[in-house]
Structures are given as C-alpha cells and as structure tokens.
Design a protein around this motif. Structure first.
Motif, PDB file in Angstrom:
ATOM      1  N   SER A   1       8.398  -4.502   2.621  1.00  0.00           N
ATOM      2  CA  SER A   1       7.772  -3.169   2.579  1.00  0.00           C
ATOM      3  C   SER A   1       8.176  -2.348   3.802  1.00  0.00           C
TER       4      SER A   1
ATOM      5  N   ASN B   1       4.028   0.350   3.274  1.00  0.00           N
ATOM      6  CA  ASN B   1       3.219  -0.853   3.431  1.00  0.00           C
ATOM      7  C   ASN B   1       1.943  -0.791   2.600  1.00  0.00           C
ATOM      8  N   PRO B   2       1.598  -1.918   1.939  1.00  0.00           N
ATOM      9  CA  PRO B   2       0.343  -1.963   1.183  1.00  0.00           C
ATOM     10  C   PRO B   2      -0.868  -1.863   2.109  1.00  0.00           C
TER      11      PRO B   2
ATOM     12  N   THR C   1      -4.859  -2.863   1.920  1.00  0.00           N
ATOM     13  CA  THR C   1      -5.783  -3.650   1.103  1.00  0.00           C
ATOM     14  C   THR C   1      -7.165  -3.710   1.752  1.00  0.00           C
TER      15      THR C   1
ATOM     16  N   LEU D   1      -2.998 -10.303   1.197  1.00  0.00           N
ATOM     17  CA  LEU D   1      -2.201  -9.359   0.424  1.00  0.00           C
ATOM     18  C   LEU D   1      -2.687  -9.280  -1.019  1.00  0.00           C
TER      19      LEU D   1
ATOM     20  N   LEU E   1      -5.905  -3.541  -3.634  1.00  0.00           N
ATOM     21  CA  LEU E   1      -5.021  -2.510  -3.091  1.00  0.00           C
ATOM     22  C   LEU E   1      -5.744  -1.168  -3.131  1.00  0.00           C
TER      23      LEU E   1
ATOM     24  N   LYS F   1      -1.274   2.996   0.179  1.00  0.00           N
ATOM     25  CA  LYS F   1      -0.063   2.552   0.861  1.00  0.00           C
ATOM     26  C   LYS F   1       0.200   3.466   2.055  1.00  0.00           C
TER      27      LYS F   1
END
Length: 191
Positions: free
Chosen positions: A63, A87-88, A90, A95, A99, A102
């Motif tokens: 990412s 980048n996610p 959360t 991970l 979610l 981002k």
C-alpha cells in the motif's frame, strides 16, 4: 487635424474600455461572502476519530511504494526517500478489522540526522455519515518519538473548513519488512 482627433478619440475610448474590463476582472477575482451561503451558519463541532493506519511496503500488494529511493545507500535515515501511499484505515490494529477509509498521499524522509518524515495525506473516509468526506493532514513526523502530532489543515465534504490535529503512536513496526501500524487519534473542528 480631424484624423488626429479621431485617433485620439479612439484611443481614449479603447483605454476606457480596457480599464472597465480590468476593474471587472479585479472585482470578480475576490469578494466577501456571507458564510450562510456556504452552510456555515451552524456552530462548529469538535469530533474525535480513532483508527489504525497500515503502511505495507513489503509483499506482492504493497500500500506504500518507493517513488524516489534514498540517494545515499549508507544513510541511516533514508534521507531523500519518497513514498506514495494508499494505506488502509481500520478500526482495530489488525488489518482484517473493519475498514473505515484509506490514507492517500505521500511521505518523504527529510532529515540527515534522525528518521523524520514530512507527510501529506488525505484521510478518505468510507464509513457512516462521513462517507465521501476527507480530512487533510500535513506535517512533520519524527517516527521514533513515542507520541507525535501533526496539524489537520483542511478537508472536504463534511470537513470543509476543518482544522485540528492528529496524534500518532506507533502500534507495531517490523525492522525486517519496514511495515508499520500506527494509531491515529484525530481531533477536528468542522461545521
């Protein structure tokens, strides 16, 4: 004498026309507005957001990717490195947890003496009533400090005219892969 008068008259007319156009351009360039026209009659709110930022630089689907490698191979700080990120974000540090958005932007190593990043990111929220809104952060991140702070400089959607700060704490870091999980607590004033 008549042609000279005609030329003088035409030049004055043209000059007046140009001045009128210039004044109109200046007037259209900037003007005062009533804040109510932009929906700013409501009182500002202070909101708190907490999520985990996953910087994944290793593996087959990173990412965070290097755009400019550090020019000095023996640098302990990777001075000059530039990474582009998506980048996610959360709810939990795993991970696999929910979610909520981002982080899109970049970071660059800006110090020759310590690991210090300049970061510019939009947190694009995809959850709840904030779906489609963004919070923009720009600032210095001395990554080995236990707690870091970066300013919120704006946003979009429900975060128009936003301001505030983000507090960062590294939750996990792998020196082998350079992957990291960082907890973000964002305090933002918005309408």
């Amino acid at each position: 004498m008549f042609p000279q008068f005609l030329i003088f008259f035409l030049l004055c007319t043209l000059s007046a026309s140009l001045n009128t156009d210039q004044e109109k351009t200046d007037e259209d360039f900037g003007r005062s507005l009533d804040p109510k026209l932009l929906g700013l009659e409501k009182q500002e709110k202070l909101s708190h957001f907490r999520f985990f930022w996953h910087d994944i630089v290793s593996g087959t689907n990173p990412s965070s990717v290097v755009i400019v490698p550090p020019p000095l191979k023996n640098s302990n700080t990777a001075f000059g490195l530039v990474n582009m990120i998506e980048n996610p974000l959360t709810l939990g540090p795993q991970l696999s947890s929910k979610l909520v958005g981002k982080a899109q932007g970049f970071y660059a190593s800006t110090s020759q003496s310590e690991v210090d990043l300049i970061m510019a990111m939009n947190f694009a929220i995809t959850e709840g009533k904030y779906n489609g809104s963004t919070i923009t952060v720009l600032g210095r991140n001395p990554v080995f400090n236990k707690v870091r702070e970066m300013p919120v400089i704006g946003g979009s959607g429900l975060f128009r005219f936003a301001r505030g700060y983000a507090e960062l704490r590294t939750h996990w870091f792998s020196p082998k892969t350079n992957n990291a999980i960082v907890e973000y607590n964002i305090y933002v004033l918005h309408y």
